[in-house]
Design a protein around this motif. Structure first.
Motif, PDB file in Angstrom:
ATOM      1  N   LEU A 151       0.823  -1.209   0.000  1.00 20.14           N
ATOM      2  CA  LEU A 151       0.000   0.000   0.000  1.00 20.14           C
ATOM      3  C   LEU A 151       0.858   1.261   0.000  1.00 20.14           C
ATOM      4  N   LEU A 152       1.925   1.243   0.773  1.00 17.43           N
ATOM      5  CA  LEU A 152       2.799   2.408   0.844  1.00 17.43           C
ATOM      6  C   LEU A 152       3.494   2.650  -0.495  1.00 17.43           C
ATOM      7  N   VAL A 153       4.140   1.623  -1.025  1.00 20.51           N
ATOM      8  CA  VAL A 153       4.928   1.771  -2.251  1.00 20.51           C
ATOM      9  C   VAL A 153       4.042   1.833  -3.498  1.00 20.51           C
ATOM     10  N   GLY A 154       2.968   1.068  -3.492  1.00 20.01           N
ATOM     11  CA  GLY A 154       2.133   0.984  -4.698  1.00 20.01           C
ATOM     12  C   GLY A 154       1.051   2.031  -4.814  1.00 20.01           C
ATOM     13  N   ILE A 155       0.613   2.584  -3.702  1.00 17.97           N
ATOM     14  CA  ILE A 155      -0.478   3.558  -3.753  1.00 17.97           C
ATOM     15  C   ILE A 155      -0.075   4.897  -3.161  1.00 17.97           C
ATOM     16  N   ALA A 156       0.414   4.908  -1.932  1.00 21.54           N
ATOM     17  CA  ALA A 156       0.676   6.175  -1.242  1.00 21.54           C
ATOM     18  C   ALA A 156       1.798   6.985  -1.900  1.00 21.54           C
ATOM     19  N   VAL A 157       2.906   6.347  -2.241  1.00 21.98           N
ATOM     20  CA  VAL A 157       4.018   7.081  -2.856  1.00 21.98           C
ATOM     21  C   VAL A 157       3.634   7.612  -4.236  1.00 21.98           C
ATOM     22  N   PRO A 158       3.001   6.811  -5.104  1.00 21.36           N
ATOM     23  CA  PRO A 158       2.553   7.397  -6.380  1.00 21.36           C
ATOM     24  C   PRO A 158       1.552   8.541  -6.191  1.00 21.36           C
ATOM     25  N   LEU A 159       0.650   8.421  -5.223  1.00 22.74           N
ATOM     26  CA  LEU A 159      -0.273   9.527  -4.967  1.00 22.74           C
ATOM     27  C   LEU A 159       0.478  10.787  -4.568  1.00 22.74           C
ATOM     28  N   LYS A 160       1.518  10.621  -3.776  1.00 24.96           N
ATOM     29  CA  LYS A 160       2.306  11.775  -3.336  1.00 24.96           C
ATOM     30  C   LYS A 160       2.984  12.457  -4.521  1.00 24.96           C
ATOM     31  N   HIS A 161       3.598  11.664  -5.380  1.00 26.56           N
ATOM     32  CA  HIS A 161       4.397  12.235  -6.457  1.00 26.56           C
ATOM     33  C   HIS A 161       3.602  12.551  -7.716  1.00 26.56           C
ATOM     34  N   LEU A 162       2.592  11.771  -8.028  1.00 32.30           N
ATOM     35  CA  LEU A 162       1.847  11.987  -9.267  1.00 32.30           C
ATOM     36  C   LEU A 162       0.603  12.846  -9.088  1.00 32.30           C
ATOM     37  N   ALA A 163      -0.010  12.761  -7.920  1.00 30.83           N
ATOM     38  CA  ALA A 163      -1.250  13.509  -7.687  1.00 30.83           C
ATOM     39  C   ALA A 163      -1.069  14.625  -6.674  1.00 30.83           C
ATOM     40  N   ASP A 164       0.169  14.870  -6.265  1.00 31.99           N
ATOM     41  CA  ASP A 164       0.463  15.904  -5.273  1.00 31.99           C
ATOM     42  C   ASP A 164      -0.421  15.741  -4.038  1.00 31.99           C
ATOM     43  N   PHE A 165      -0.440  14.509  -3.516  1.00 31.06           N
ATOM     44  CA  PHE A 165      -1.261  14.166  -2.362  1.00 31.06           C
ATOM     45  C   PHE A 165      -0.372  13.529  -1.298  1.00 31.06           C
ATOM     46  N   PRO A 166       0.434  14.340  -0.586  1.00 32.21           N
ATOM     47  CA  PRO A 166       1.394  13.789   0.379  1.00 32.21           C
ATOM     48  C   PRO A 166       0.756  13.226   1.639  1.00 32.21           C
ATOM     49  N   VAL A 167      -0.513  13.495   1.850  1.00 25.37           N
ATOM     50  CA  VAL A 167      -1.183  12.988   3.057  1.00 25.37           C
ATOM     51  C   VAL A 167      -1.188  11.460   3.073  1.00 25.37           C
ATOM     52  N   ALA A 168      -1.253  10.848   1.897  1.00 30.23           N
ATOM     53  CA  ALA A 168      -1.282   9.384   1.825  1.00 30.23           C
ATOM     54  C   ALA A 168      -0.019   8.787   2.450  1.00 30.23           C
ATOM     55  N   VAL A 169       1.129   9.389   2.172  1.00 30.47           N
ATOM     56  CA  VAL A 169       2.385   8.876   2.739  1.00 30.47           C
ATOM     57  C   VAL A 169       2.461   9.200   4.227  1.00 30.47           C
ATOM     58  N   ARG A 170       1.951  10.364   4.612  1.00 32.91           N
ATOM     59  CA  ARG A 170       1.965  10.717   6.040  1.00 32.91           C
ATOM     60  C   ARG A 170       1.097   9.775   6.861  1.00 32.91           C
ATOM     61  N   ILE A 171       0.110   9.173   6.231  1.00 27.17           N
ATOM     62  CA  ILE A 171      -0.748   8.210   6.931  1.00 27.17           C
ATOM     63  C   ILE A 171      -0.143   6.806   6.845  1.00 27.17           C
ATOM     64  N   MET A 172       0.186   6.358   5.623  1.00 24.34           N
ATOM     65  CA  MET A 172       0.660   4.982   5.446  1.00 24.34           C
ATOM     66  C   MET A 172       2.077   4.773   5.960  1.00 24.34           C
ATOM     67  N   GLY A 173       2.904   5.802   5.963  1.00 28.43           N
ATOM     68  CA  GLY A 173       4.281   5.655   6.442  1.00 28.43           C
ATOM     69  C   GLY A 173       4.341   5.149   7.872  1.00 28.43           C
ATOM     70  N   PRO A 174       3.693   5.835   8.811  1.00 29.82           N
ATOM     71  CA  PRO A 174       3.711   5.351  10.200  1.00 29.82           C
ATOM     72  C   PRO A 174       2.994   4.007  10.384  1.00 29.82           C
ATOM     73  N   VAL A 175       1.935   3.780   9.614  1.00 28.68           N
ATOM     74  CA  VAL A 175       1.226   2.494   9.718  1.00 28.68           C
ATOM     75  C   VAL A 175       2.172   1.364   9.312  1.00 28.68           C
ATOM     76  N   HIS A 176       2.883   1.566   8.196  1.00 28.15           N
ATOM     77  CA  HIS A 176       3.840   0.546   7.767  1.00 28.15           C
ATOM     78  C   HIS A 176       4.996   0.429   8.764  1.00 28.15           C
ATOM     79  N   GLY A 177       5.449   1.545   9.290  1.00 25.89           N
ATOM     80  CA  GLY A 177       6.527   1.510  10.281  1.00 25.89           C
ATOM     81  C   GLY A 177       6.147   0.687  11.497  1.00 25.89           C
ATOM     82  N   LEU A 178       4.935   0.850  11.957  1.00 28.52           N
ATOM     83  CA  LEU A 178       4.449   0.067  13.097  1.00 28.52           C
ATOM     84  C   LEU A 178       4.347  -1.415  12.732  1.00 28.52           C
TER      85      LEU A 178
END
Length: 95
Positions: A14-41
């Motif tokens: 989810l982080l690499v396949g959805i959140a990171v592309p959303l951040k870079h392609l759709a200018d939607f960094p909130v996805a990484v700010r949410i999925m990053g800590p979830v994946h970290g945990l």
């Protein structure tokens, strides 16, 4: 261990396949700010479970390295889960 592996693998995908592309392609960094800590945990839980599993002493060094390496490969956890299921069945039949 199987559940922790699947959880870690799903959050990585989810982080690499959805959140990171959303951040870079759709200018939607909130996805990484949410999925990053979830994946970290989830990753922290997986590593903790791996340490607990290895402490049992019934795992080889090669198995430990493989289980740690797949945590860094998207979709690697799903192959790992099949191997863990096979190992669980073998341990259950030997008891």
């Amino acid at each position: 261990m199987r559940a922790a592996s699947l959880l870690e693998g799903m959050t990585l995908v989810l982080l690499v396949g959805i959140a990171v592309p959303l951040k870079h392609l759709a200018d939607f960094p909130v996805a990484v700010r949410i999925m990053g800590p979830v994946h970290g945990l989830a990753f922290t839980l997986y590593v903790w479970m791996l340490v607990q599993t290895l402490a049992s002493g019934r795992w080889t060094r090669a198995e430990a390295v493989r289980m740690l390496a797949v945590a860094f490969i998207p979709f690697g956890a799903f192959a790992n889960e099949r191997l863990l299921a096979r190992r669980q069945r073998a341990l259950a039949s030997s008891v």
